[in-house]
Design a protein around this motif. Structure first.
Motif, PDB file in Angstrom:
ATOM      1  N   UNK A 198       0.861  -1.451   0.222  1.00 41.20           N
ATOM      2  CA  UNK A 198      -0.016   0.097   0.153  1.00 41.20           C
ATOM      3  C   UNK A 198       0.903   1.042   0.033  1.00 41.20           C
ATOM      4  N   UNK A 199       1.877   0.977   0.917  1.00 42.27           N
ATOM      5  CA  UNK A 199       3.159   2.433   0.998  1.00 42.27           C
ATOM      6  C   UNK A 199       3.504   2.416  -0.682  1.00 42.27           C
ATOM      7  N   UNK A 200       3.947   1.171  -0.836  1.00 39.55           N
ATOM      8  CA  UNK A 200       4.848   1.722  -2.523  1.00 39.55           C
ATOM      9  C   UNK A 200       3.747   2.387  -3.776  1.00 39.55           C
ATOM     10  N   UNK A 201       2.157   1.901  -3.416  1.00 41.12           N
ATOM     11  CA  UNK A 201       1.687   2.348  -4.836  1.00 41.12           C
ATOM     12  C   UNK A 201       0.739   3.492  -4.500  1.00 41.12           C
ATOM     13  N   UNK A 202       1.085   4.048  -3.280  1.00 40.13           N
ATOM     14  CA  UNK A 202       0.919   5.546  -2.872  1.00 40.13           C
ATOM     15  C   UNK A 202       2.170   6.312  -3.241  1.00 40.13           C
ATOM     16  N   UNK A 203       3.258   6.355  -2.129  1.00 35.62           N
ATOM     17  CA  UNK A 203       4.240   6.832  -2.910  1.00 35.62           C
ATOM     18  C   UNK A 203       4.681   6.704  -3.967  1.00 35.62           C
ATOM     19  N   UNK A 204       4.958   5.576  -4.864  1.00 33.76           N
ATOM     20  CA  UNK A 204       5.612   5.974  -6.341  1.00 33.76           C
ATOM     21  C   UNK A 204       4.425   7.020  -7.354  1.00 33.76           C
ATOM     22  N   UNK A 205       2.924   6.597  -6.465  1.00 37.32           N
ATOM     23  CA  UNK A 205       1.630   6.940  -7.434  1.00 37.32           C
ATOM     24  C   UNK A 205       2.070   8.256  -7.274  1.00 37.32           C
TER      25      UNK A 205
END
Length: 630
Positions: A619-626
């Motif tokens: 969830x963190x990777x998707x949000x931060x990269x997004x």
């Protein structure tokens, strides 16, 4: 009187059980549907007790559910065996019959699927089989109920015969086998090596036979059984069973199999969450919120109920349960498509197709069976891992089943997809394929770090394609909906009431402002973790915590806490939140089942910690990269 239903996997035992007892146990067109014995009584009788045993190919058992059947047949008290014979696979079915007659119990041979055998061009003369085994033999079709009346009448008359067992083996072999008269298990399978026995003459006779036949005693006995079966003149005529068009040429094609599977699952999730089901959910939501809730509030006002009681019943109980029930139409569409794929025989092809992929992470195609069942609910999916022989592979599969999007997670997805991605046809299927990626990645990682297991050998007979039985499909939908209503009326109802109370009472148990409530303080303590993937309100953080009770409770809690998803989320944080819910550890009932199957609280804890940690990470990777890309 106790009657044991025995037969090969996918021979139609549970369908026969349903016909005899009038019940509706789950059936499916793939091996391994029955993993526990089921009990019932013959319709109209409280004296004829029927036990549906898990499928077994022979008494040389491998998996847990096969061992359960063997243990029952050898050690339990019962009066009659109904041996279910699959007429489309006679040689394989009758091999088990040659072992069952060693039990010296009265037996009925039920020649099932005669209609399918007829369609394949097989002409069956059941009298040949009856003559060979010298016991009652009945042609049967669980689908058309042909032969049911004859079986019922025969059971009522109780004129049972013990099948004869002579002429199966040659004289030399019969003398050796009869030496095991007092050891039924060894007589059935000869698994114990003869060298451990004291009879010198018997040892010598076996060694001589093995030398003459240039084979081991177990194989010699198996060959004799097949020779006996071959002598039975079963197929009088074979009218070209080969069809002009074979569906497997497409569905199992080297280049088309995976694209076709991807397209099928894309359509299933799109039509369920964004297509057919979505419009119906709007109507159901209006009915619950605009009619039921409004009229109930009006009634409570007329009887002068206190404002706190009105808000508790309307916002807490009806609001929470209603928010979940509004997504029932989307679940019905999902249940319909999954049942359609199960009963057609396609899911067995998926297991066969994915075997090579699972092999790379130390699993076999058998893993797909628990994952299929996990689509409805993780609990039966976890229990279905009993079909896997090797302990560590079984435990690894248990840890992967909760990643598949079960029906309890779908209301969360439907809510946020409807709010932020109503016209994006890719989002719902994307969640399914993220789950598949997580399963393969986690299987590879856990196999390297923890389990380090060797995969089981995978051998599965692909069942015949069948036109799905609509009565069965609609009953499965009914059962799933009934379970959903039961959960909504008990677990969700109770949890919603508790959430409302915690929202309005402080630690001093006084009724007061929401910001001073027990729930508010708990939510603010959790919020820093959830801010990492875009959650900015404590109400959303608390709703995730309530999902431990049941994943549907997340939607109920958002409604009770008056969360406006359009202002509490962005499209990116909604996507991150859905991925978190998808991957995080399952509800308490699934965790309890994991604990029971793993037989270890410690392993359950570590798997739960891994699932939740991975959910946060993704969830963190998707949000931060997004966020960086946007």
């Amino acid at each position: 009187m106790k009657i044991a239903l025995v037969g090969n996997p996918n021979s139609g035992k549970t369908s026969v059980f349903n016909c005899l007892t009038g019940t509706n146990q789950k059936i499916g067109n793939w091996p391994g549907v029955t993993i526990e014995k089921k009990d019932g009584y013959i319709k109209g009788s409280r004296f004829l007790h029927v036990i549906d045993l898990p499928g077994i190919y022979s008494m040389n058992t491998i998996s847990k559910e096969e061992h359960l059947t063997k243990k029952f047949l050898l050690n339990e008290a019962y009066d009659l065996i109904i041996n279910i014979i699959d007429l489309t696979n006679l040689e394989r079915s009758l091999y088990l019959t040659t072992q069952l007659i060693e039990l010296e119990k009265p037996m009925i041979l039920l020649l099932n699927m005669w209609d399918l055998a007829k369609k394949k061009g097989l002409k069956i003369d059941y009298r040949e089989i009856q003559s060979a085994f010298d016991c009652q033999t009945i042609l049967f079709s669980a689908q058309t109920k042909k032969g049911l009346e004859e079986v019922m009448q025969f059971l009522q008359e109780a004129n049972y015969q013990r099948p004869r067992k002579h002429n199966i083996y040659n004289k030399e072999l019969e003398i050796i086998i009869n030496a095991f008269k007092g050891d039924l298990e060894s007589r059935l399978s000869i698994l114990n090596r003869i060298e451990s026995r004291s009879e010198y003459a018997l040892n010598q006779a076996i060694k001589n036979l093995e030398r003459n036949k240039q084979d081991e005693i177990e194989s010699i006995i198996a060959q004799e059984r097949y020779v006996f079966i071959a002598k039975i003149n079963i197929n009088k005529e074979n009218v070209s069973a080969k069809t002009k068009f074979n569906l497997d040429d497409i569905l199992l094609n080297k280049y088309l199999a995976f694209p076709v599977f991807g397209l099928i699952m894309f359509l299933v999730y799109y039509l369920s969450l964004q297509g057919i089901g979505r419009g119906s959910s709007v109507f159901v939501g209006y009915f619950i919120d605009g009619i039921v809730r409004h009229n109930l509030e009006h009634f409570l006002v007329n009887i002068s109920a206190s404002q706190a009681l009105i808000r508790f019943i309307s916002d807490g109980l009806i609001g929470g349960v209603g928010a979940v029930l509004s997504f029932l139409p989307q679940l019905i569409v999902m249940f319909f498509f999954i049942s359609l794929l199960e009963s057609s025989g396609y899911m067995s092809r998926v297991a066969f197709m994915l075997d090579k992929v699972f092999w790379k992470i130390g699993l076999s195609g058998k893993t797909i069976i628990p994952l299929i069942l996990g689509t409805g609910c993780s609990v039966p999916g976890i229990m279905a891992t009993r079909i896997i022989e090797k302990e560590e592979e079984c435990q690894l599969t248990i840890s992967l089943v909760p990643f598949i999007p079960c029906s309890a997670k779908l209301p969360v997805f439907a809510l946020l997809i409807g709010a932020f991605f109503p016209d994006n046809i890719l989002i719902a299927p994307l969640l399914y394929f993220i789950a598949i990626f997580v399963i393969f990645f986690s299987g590879w990682l856990l196999q390297k770090l923890i389990f380090n297991n060797q995969r089981s050998d995978f051998c599965m007979e692909l069942p015949n394609y069948k036109v799905p039985n609509l009565n069965y499909i609609f009953y499965q939908i009914y059962e799933n909906c009934r379970n959903f209503f039961v959960r909504a009326g008990t677990v969700i109802f109770l949890a919603s009431g508790i959430i409302w109370l915690l929202q309005h009472f402080s630690f001093s148990l006084s009724y007061g402002p929401v910001d001073e409530s027990i729930l508010a303080y708990s939510g603010r303590a959790l919020l820093p973790f959830f801010r990492l993937f875009g959650v900015e309100t404590w109400e959303v953080a608390v709703s995730v915590l309530s999902g431990i009770i049941a994943k549907e409770q997340i939607v109920a809690s958002l409604e009770i806490l008056s969360v406006d998803v359009n202002t509490s989320f962005t499209a990116l944080s909604a996507l991150s939140f859905m991925v978190f819910v998808l991957v995080a550890s399952p509800c308490i009932s699934a965790l309890s089942t994991m604990r029971k199957e793993l037989k270890s609280l410690k392993k359950t804890f570590w798997i739960c910690l891994y699932q939740t940690s991975l959910a946060f990470l993704l969830a963190i990777l998707i949000f931060q990269i997004g966020s960086i890309i946007l």
